[in-house]
Design a protein around this motif. Structure first.
Motif, PDB file in Angstrom:
ATOM      1  N   THR A 188      -8.838  -3.353  -1.529  1.00 21.78           N
ATOM      2  CA  THR A 188      -7.438  -2.948  -1.440  1.00 21.78           C
ATOM      3  C   THR A 188      -6.715  -3.666  -0.313  1.00 21.78           C
ATOM      4  O   THR A 188      -5.613  -4.186  -0.497  1.00 21.78           O
ATOM      5  CB  THR A 188      -7.344  -1.430  -1.211  1.00 21.78           C
ATOM      6  OG1 THR A 188      -8.255  -0.762  -2.061  1.00 21.78           O
ATOM      7  CG2 THR A 188      -5.942  -0.919  -1.480  1.00 21.78           C
ATOM      8  N   ASN A 189      -7.310  -3.715   0.859  1.00 19.03           N
ATOM      9  CA  ASN A 189      -6.635  -4.270   2.035  1.00 19.03           C
ATOM     10  C   ASN A 189      -7.576  -5.080   2.928  1.00 19.03           C
ATOM     11  O   ASN A 189      -7.550  -4.942   4.156  1.00 19.03           O
ATOM     12  CB  ASN A 189      -5.987  -3.159   2.871  1.00 19.03           C
ATOM     13  CG  ASN A 189      -4.730  -2.585   2.264  1.00 19.03           C
ATOM     14  OD1 ASN A 189      -4.666  -1.406   1.933  1.00 19.03           O
ATOM     15  ND2 ASN A 189      -3.707  -3.406   2.103  1.00 19.03           N
ATOM     16  N   THR A 216      -7.925   2.028   4.903  1.00 17.57           N
ATOM     17  CA  THR A 216      -7.056   1.221   4.044  1.00 17.57           C
ATOM     18  C   THR A 216      -7.662   1.036   2.656  1.00 17.57           C
ATOM     19  O   THR A 216      -7.183   0.217   1.878  1.00 17.57           O
ATOM     20  CB  THR A 216      -6.810  -0.168   4.657  1.00 17.57           C
ATOM     21  OG1 THR A 216      -8.056  -0.892   4.694  1.00 17.57           O
ATOM     22  CG2 THR A 216      -6.245  -0.066   6.062  1.00 17.57           C
ATOM     23  N   THR A 245      -2.919  -5.771  -3.761  1.00 14.01           N
ATOM     24  CA  THR A 245      -3.076  -4.390  -3.292  1.00 14.01           C
ATOM     25  C   THR A 245      -2.480  -3.408  -4.288  1.00 14.01           C
ATOM     26  O   THR A 245      -3.109  -2.398  -4.646  1.00 14.01           O
ATOM     27  CB  THR A 245      -2.407  -4.214  -1.917  1.00 14.01           C
ATOM     28  OG1 THR A 245      -3.095  -5.020  -0.954  1.00 14.01           O
ATOM     29  CG2 THR A 245      -2.429  -2.763  -1.467  1.00 14.01           C
ATOM     30  N   SER A 258      -1.799   2.348   5.086  1.00  8.51           N
ATOM     31  CA  SER A 258      -1.648   0.900   5.151  1.00  8.51           C
ATOM     32  C   SER A 258      -2.315   0.348   6.411  1.00  8.51           C
ATOM     33  O   SER A 258      -2.661   1.104   7.325  1.00  8.51           O
ATOM     34  CB  SER A 258      -0.161   0.543   5.187  1.00  8.51           C
ATOM     35  OG  SER A 258       0.366   0.811   6.492  1.00  8.51           O
ATOM     36  N   LYS A 300       0.843  -1.208   0.000  1.00  9.99           N
ATOM     37  CA  LYS A 300       0.000   0.000   0.000  1.00  9.99           C
ATOM     38  C   LYS A 300       0.873   1.251   0.000  1.00  9.99           C
ATOM     39  O   LYS A 300       0.579   2.232  -0.708  1.00  9.99           O
ATOM     40  CB  LYS A 300      -0.907  -0.008   1.234  1.00  9.99           C
ATOM     41  CG  LYS A 300      -1.873   1.173   1.337  1.00  9.99           C
ATOM     42  CD  LYS A 300      -2.864   1.178   0.176  1.00  9.99           C
ATOM     43  CE  LYS A 300      -4.063   2.076   0.438  1.00  9.99           C
ATOM     44  NZ  LYS A 300      -4.970   1.540   1.464  1.00  9.99           N
ATOM     45  N   ASN A 355      -9.233   2.633  -1.191  1.00 12.34           N
ATOM     46  CA  ASN A 355      -8.476   3.083  -2.355  1.00 12.34           C
ATOM     47  C   ASN A 355      -8.729   4.521  -2.792  1.00 12.34           C
ATOM     48  O   ASN A 355      -7.998   5.049  -3.611  1.00 12.34           O
ATOM     49  CB  ASN A 355      -8.743   2.148  -3.534  1.00 12.34           C
ATOM     50  CG  ASN A 355     -10.203   1.729  -3.610  1.00 12.34           C
ATOM     51  OD1 ASN A 355     -11.094   2.571  -3.579  1.00 12.34           O
ATOM     52  ND2 ASN A 355     -10.449   0.431  -3.699  1.00 12.34           N
TER      53      ASN A 355
END
Length: 460
Positions: A341-342, A420, A218, A439, A181, A422
């Motif tokens: 993303t995470n 976290t 990611t 992150s 990230k 996008n």
């Protein structure tokens, strides 16, 4: 003639070249969620068409799904209608459907790779910009519009102009506490959110090869935030190890044949790209955004730069920040761990590692949302849920959640969230909400201190 990996995959899927026009490209996999598919299904229905290859299409709700009480009817009528409509459409057109509470349900960009539905060498599309995520598998994956979704349903093909090629190489060993990230936020801060417009990006270099599959997913997820049509990474032993044994991955002799082909999926040594960029991993620190687009990022220990134009001034005003201020110490109201993303198991492991032995700050509302039921089960199996509970956190049910304001998980106006996800556009996480992208480590540090904090200070 030397070819890039993008050329190899693209050319293999060309059905025909249209003179002075786009390319007719064959599509291996179409993913459909509830937001961008209804008009496509309606168009098919109005023309009396059936899906040409229904076995290539997978449907699941994710944007509008609540992250609690999924065994009950959705309270919000708009969300309920969209989710119910997707289920009816999937049944009518004979498509595979993973509904809420199905063990295979989750965010579509998390489920595809973890089920082995997204494979190296594929062309993959979805009516969602973050389809670039699947590029981590060594696939050409990109988001499309609703009319194009209908086109793929009807013909298993799409008309596309071939993008230019860019290779972004990152070399060296990442510093402690630096994640994929942070790489993505760093790249965007350097080349801006339009720096890759018109290109399909191949990520390369020793740093990229050292990333886990979760990290690669990611990084590729955020390609669109640089303006790229998509981003991808050549498959290697890390990819093969991740895919082996997945439910929809090839088995037995078919696996051996597939891997033999996948090993050929790399850019030739003398391949020429339209643009090449090189970065040093040692220059990358834990990052955080301070503005209203993902390219407005700085090291978490940095100070907010002086705005150079009206747009940047507007962003700082919206965020209630001032140039020259440190990001460290700013009060945080919400923390969100999740999104395509995470929202994977590695992200929950990272978050847990930092909150272990500590406790959530009393004034922070924290939403920890797995990207799929499979991730939810992994969290339980590894006992992370118990460690998180001891630290004052609870695990919610899978969905897109607070990534975007399409479900109940909305950040209230004026409140500051470390997320976290996008995107940090104005109102992205709720009308008037303020978002700092970071992150899982940086999110965890904020969650236990109640303010933006350098995660390295909690690691040492």
């Amino acid at each position: 003639m030397a070819n890039t990996l993008f050329d190899k995959i693209w050319d293999r899927h060309v059905v025909q070249l249209v003179k002075d026009g786009p390319t007719q490209l064959y599509i291996d996999r179409l993913y459909c969620h509830e937001v961008t598919s209804p008009q496509a299904f309606a168009g098919m229905r109005s023309r009396g068409l059936k899906c040409l290859r229904p076995e290539k299409i997978y449907c699941m709700p994710d944007h509008n799904t609540p992250t609690h009480d999924q065994d009950k009817p959705i309270a919000d009528p708009v969300s309920r209608k969209q989710v119910d409509t997707l289920k009816r459409n999937a049944e009518e057109f004979g498509l595979t459907y993973f509904g809420m509470m199905d063990k295979n349900n989750g965010i579509i960009h998390v489920v595809g790779p973890e089920q082995g539905l997204s494979l190296p060498g594929m062309t993959i599309v979805c009516g969602d910009s973050h389809t670039s995520t699947h590029g981590a598998m060594g696939a050409v994956a990109f988001g499309i519009g609703t009319s194009e979704v209908e086109m793929v349903m009807a013909s298993q093909c799409i008309l596309q102009q071939k993008p230019k090629s860019m290779r972004i190489s990152v070399e060296g060993k990442l510093r402690k506490g630096v994640t994929a990230k942070d790489i993505a936020l760093y790249l965007m801060s350097r080349i801006t959110t339009s720096g890759a417009t018109g290109y399909f990006v191949e990520y390369a270099g020793s740093t990229i090869r050292s990333l886990s599959m979760e990290g690669r997913l990611t990084l590729c997820n955020l390609s669109i935030e640089m303006g790229a049509r998509g981003g991808f990474i050549a498959p290697d032993e890390t990819t093969f190890a991740y895919l082996k044994g997945r439910e929809h991955a090839p088995k037995g002799e078919e696996w051996d044949k597939a891997v033999a082909y996948w090993r050929t999926l790399r850019s030739d040594d003398d391949a020429v790209f339209d643009k090449e960029l090189l970065f040093d991993a040692d220059d990358i620190e834990p990052m955080i955004t301070y503005g209203t687009n993902p390219g407005m990022g700085i090291p978490v220990t940095g100070v907010i730069p002086t705005p150079q134009d009206a747009s940047a001034k507007k962003a700082l005003k919206y965020m209630q920040f001032e140039a020259g201020e440190s990001m460290i110490g700013k009060k945080v109201d919400y923390v969100f761990l999740g999104a395509c993303t995470n929202g994977r198991i590695e992200d929950f492991r990272a978050f847990t590692s930092l909150v272990r032995g500590r406790h959530k700050a009393p004034d922070v509302v924290a939403w920890l949302v797995p990207g799929s039921w499979k991730v939810w089960q992994q969290i339980k199996d590894e006992g992370l849920d118990k460690e998180l509970a001891a630290a004052g956190f609870e695990i919610r049910q899978p969905g897109c959640s607070a990534c975007l304001a399409m479900n109940d998980d909305k950040i209230p106006a004026g409140k500051l969230a470390v997320s976290t996800s996008n995107r940090n556009f104005e109102g992205r996480q709720g009308p008037g909400s303020r978002t700092c992208l970071a992150s899982p480590y940086t999110a965890a540090a904020a969650a236990v201190t109640g303010k933006i904090t350098d995660p390295l200070t909690l690691m040492n």
